[in-house]
Design an enzyme around this catalytic site. Structure first.
Site, short mmCIF file in Angstrom:
data_model
loop_
_atom_site.label_atom_id
_atom_site.label_comp_id
_atom_site.label_asym_id
_atom_site.label_seq_id
_atom_site.Cartn_x
_atom_site.Cartn_y
_atom_site.Cartn_z
N GLU A 1 -0.48 -22.99 1.24
CA GLU A 1 0.77 -22.94 0.48
C GLU A 1 1.94 -23.46 1.30
O GLU A 1 2.82 -24.17 0.79
CB GLU A 1 1.02 -21.51 0.00
CG GLU A 1 -0.08 -21.06 -0.95
CD GLU A 1 0.16 -19.74 -1.65
OE1 GLU A 1 -0.23 -19.60 -2.81
OE2 GLU A 1 0.74 -18.83 -1.03
N GLY B 1 0.81 -1.22 0.00
CA GLY B 1 0.00 0.00 0.00
C GLY B 1 0.84 1.26 0.00
O GLY B 1 0.69 2.14 -0.86
#
Lengths: 417, 417
Positions: A168, A9
Site C-alpha cells: 500500500e 483489541g
C-alpha cells in the site's frame, strides 16, 4: 479491572464491557486510538493525523463504567495484582482484579536495530509524519541540487517488505510522485522518481492466494514501481540499502518487513514465540492466571478451528469482544462462551487509486471493483463518525483532483505529529 | 525576480505577477503557506494543520513563470544584487533584478526572551501544536494527580495579550474546557478550569471601537474567562506568571502580546521602527533602492490617506498586489500606479461558538450575526478550495456536536507539526 492499550483489541474489549458490573480503567501511553491500517496515507500526505485518530476519552466519554489514564506501563506485579508504571499512573501502581493486555507490536529489524534510523517503520503518528517529512524534503532537495548522482539518490524511494503495508505504501508513493507532485517542480520531474519494493520471499502479499499476489505485483508495476522478489536487504545506512549484492542509493527508505510484539511477555514472565507474542489459552488467558488476558498483536493463539489467529485489526477486535464475554460470564456466574474462533471476513490490500486485491475465501477480486470495496470497508470501520466524513472528503477530493492535502513539512523529522 | 516569504504578502505578489514578463522565484523556509488567523484553532484542537496550510508549490503549480525553493535566507547583498541563504538555496546565492521581502514577524517578549520557553506564542504550525500539546497534557495530568494545589495549577490557563489572537484564543480555550472536554474525565471537571486573559492596556481589541471592546469582554466573561485589564505581566516562569503584583500559578501560558518584525531591516541595513519594521517609500520600495520592496508585517508605511497600514493579512495582500502593479508598470514602461491606499474592509474577531465583533466603520456588529459573518469571511479567504471544504466540515461538525476532532497529543511538545 484494567485494560492496557487502546488499540483495536483494548478498545473493543472496553466497549464490550459497557454496562457490565465492573469499573474499566483503560491505560494507554497515547491519548488517541489510531486507525493503523491507514497510517501509510499520512506518510504519503493524503490524510492528516486527526483524520485517522480519535481521542480515547472521546470514544469512551459516554461509557459510565470506563475511565482513561494516559500513562506508560512498565511492568506487571502478578503477586500483588498491580500494574506498574510511571508518569501519569498514580503512585506508580494500579491494582486490578481482571487484566487485559493489548499493547500491540512495533517493527522488528531482525537483529539490526541500528537500521531503524535509516529505515523507519510505520506504527505511530510520529512514524508517519517523520516519513512524510523525509519524502517531501527529498523532492525539495532534488529540485535544488546540481549533482546528478545525488539527485537520483534523492528521487529514489525504497520500501522494504511486501506485506499489505509495504504494498500500500509503494502504491501511494508512486501516485504521490506520478500524479500529485507531477507539475509542481520546475527543474525535476517527480514522475522520474524510482520507487522500489523489496520482498525477501518469492511473492508480495504472502498471506493472499497466489493469483492475487501476482495481480498486486502487476498493478504496482503499472504504477511504475520496481518489484524485487526473493531478495533480502543485507545493509541499511545513511546512503541507501544493499540488496542481493547490489547497492541502491536512496534518500527515503521505509521499513515494512517485520513486527515484534510489545514487552508484555517479559512483564508477565510468560512463554512467548520468536516474535515475542505471549502463548495464551483458548480464552486468551495466561496459563496459570485465569484473570489475566493477552490479546491482539501481543498474543499468539491457535483457535478452535485449528487456525493461527492472524495479527490483523479484525482479529484483535474479535479477541477483545471474546474476552469481554468471558469476563461477563464469570461475573454473572454463567457458563463460559464457546471457544474463540476467528471469523475471517476477508483480506484486503489496495494499490493506488484504482486497484486493490480482495480475498474472501469463496471469492477473489482484484482491480477496480476490489478497490471500491476496500474504500467502503475502511471508511465503515473508522471508529468515529466525524473521521469517516473527513476521510471520505479527503479521498473524494484527491480522487477528483489528484492533489494531496496534507503535504506539510513541519517540525523535526524525528519527533512530530 | 525574487520574493522571499510566501505568507499573505509574498504569495499575493507572486500570483499578481502571473503572465508578467518575469521569472518569479519564491523562497520560503517552509513548504506551506499558512492561514495564520486560524492558528488558534489548531492550538485548541479544532482544526488540523493541513486544514489551514497549503503547499506553496501546489498554489503556484499552474503559474508557469513561478518557481519555488525551500530555503532559509540569511541576508541580502545589495551591491551584487543577490539573496544569501543556506540549505536549499543553491550555492548560497541567488541573483535578483527585483526583490520583494515579505518575511513577516515573530512574537516579541519586550526584552524578556527567556519568557518564550514558558509562554510560547502562536505564529507557526509548530507553535500551535506545541500549545495544543501543553493544554491537553495539563488536563490529563490534572485527572491523575492527588495534590489539590497542583491540580488547580494544571487547570489554570493564562493568555497574555488582549488583541484579536488573545481574545480568540481565550474564547476557544474556554469552549474546549466547558464543552468539548466537559464529560471526558472522571476525577476532574474541566468546566472548573480557570482561564485568564491579561491585557496591559485598559481594554481588549484596542484597534476596535470602544463599544465593541466592551462587547467582546462581556462575551468572554459569559464563557467564563476572567478578563484582567490594565495589568502588565511582570514575570513568566515554569510555575506560572506574576501580574499586577499577584502570583498566578498556571501550567499553560500563551503569549499573544507583541510582535517583532523579521530580520529584513538588518539584512538591508535599513532604517526601522521600534518593532523592527522597515520604513519604506509610498510604493513599498526601500529608500534609495527602487527595485527592492518590503511588504506586510516586515514594513511600516503611512498610506496616501495618511493612515498607518496595519499589520493584518488583508493589508499584506493588498501590498503584494500593489508592488506587483508597480513592477509590471516598470516592465511595460507604463506610468506607475496611484499611490497605495489601504482599503479596510473591516475588522473582525470571534469569541467562541456564537459571538464575534465586527467593525466596518459605517457598521458595528456584535454577537451571533457578527459570528456568522466572521465564519463566511474566514472560509472565503482560505486560499485553497479543498481547505475551505475541510474547514467548513470541521466547523459544522463541532458546531453540532461540541466535539473537537484534532485532540491529539503527539511527539515532543517543542518540535512538531
Amino acid at each position: 479491572m484494567v485494560i492496557v492499550g487502546a488499540g483495536f483489541g483494548g478498545l473493543s474489549a472496553a466497549r464490550a464491557l459497557a454496562n457490565a458490573p465492573v469499573d474499566v480503567l483503560v491505560i494507554d501511553r497515547r491519548n488517541h486510538h489510531l486507525f493503523q491500517p491507514l497510517l501509510y496515507q499520512i506518510a504519503t500526505a493524503g490524510l492528516s493525523p486527526a483524520d485517522i485518530a480519535a481521542p480515547i476519552r472521546g470514544v469512551l466519554s459516554s461509557q459510565k463504567n470506563a475511565s482513561v489514564i494516559l500513562g506508560e506501563v512498565t511492568g506487571i506485579d502478578l503477586a500483588t495484582r498491580e500494574v506498574l508504571g510511571h508518569n501519569a499512573v498514580r503512585d506508580g501502581r494500579v491494582g486490578f482484579d481482571y487484566l487485559i493486555l493489548a499493547t500491540g507490536a512495533r517493527h522488528a529489524y531482525f537483529g539490526h536495530d541500528d537500521w531503524e534510523a535509516y529505515a523507519p517503520g510505520l506504527k505511530t503518528v510520529e512514524d508517519a509524519t517523520a516519513i512524510r517529512h523525509r519524502l517531501l524534503v527529498a523532492f525539495e532537495q532534488a529540485e535544488m541540487i546540481d549533482d546528478e548522482t545525488e539527485r537520483r539518490r534523492l528521487l529514489t524511494i525504497v520500501i522494504i517488505g511486501g506485506g499489505p503495508t509495504g504494498v500500500e505504501m509503494a502504491g501511494a508513493v508512486a501516485e504521490l510522485a506520478r500524479a500529485s507532485l507531477a507539475t509542481d517542480f520546475r527543474r525535476i520531474d517527480p514522475r522520474q522518481a524510482r520507487i522500489i519494493l523489496i520482498e525477501a520471499s518469492p511473492r508480495v502479499l504472502a498471506t493472499f492466494p497466489e493469483s492475487l499476489s501476482t495481480a498486486a505485483a502487476q498493478s504496482l508495476q503499472k504504477l511504475g514501481v520496481e518489484v524485487r522478489l526473493g531478495q533480502a536487504v543485507t545493509q541499511c545506512d545513511a546512503q541507501g540499502v544493499e540488496v542481493g549484492g547490489e547497492r541502491i542509493d536512496a534518500a527515503t527508505v521505509v521499513w515494512a518487513a517485520g513486527v515484534q510484539a510489545s514487552a508484555a511477555a517479559s512483564w508477565l514472565g510468560a512463554e512467548a514465540d520468536r516474535a515475542g507474542r505471549v502463548k495464551v489459552n483458548a480464552d486468551f488467558s495466561l496459563p496459570g492466571q485465569p484473570d489475566v488476558f493477552v490479546i491482539g498483536d501481543t498474543a499468539t493463539l491457535t483457535d478452535a478451528a485449528g487456525k493461527v489467529v492472524p495479527g490483523v485489526a479484525p482479529a484483535a477486535k474479535q479477541a477483545g469482544v471474546h474476552v469481554a464475554k468471558v469476563i461477563r460470564a464469570r461475573l454473572n456466574g454463567s457458563p463460559a462462551p464457546a471457544p474463540f474462533r476467528y471469523l475471517n471476513w476477508g483480506n484486503l490490500a489496495t494499490i493506488g487509486r484504482r486497484a486493490a486485491v480482495a480475498d474472501f475465501g469463496w471469492l477473489r477480486l482484484h482491480g477496480t471493483i476490489a478497490w471500491w470495496f476496500w474504500g467502503f470497508v475502511h471508511i465503515f470501520f473508522l471508529i468515529d463518525f466525524r473521521n469517516r466524513l473527513a476521510v471520505m472528503l479527503n479521498w473524494a477530493w484527491s480522487f477528483v483532483t489528484f492533489k494531496r492535502g496534507a503535504r506539510l513539512i513541519t517540525g523535526n523529522p524525528d519527533r512530530q505529529g
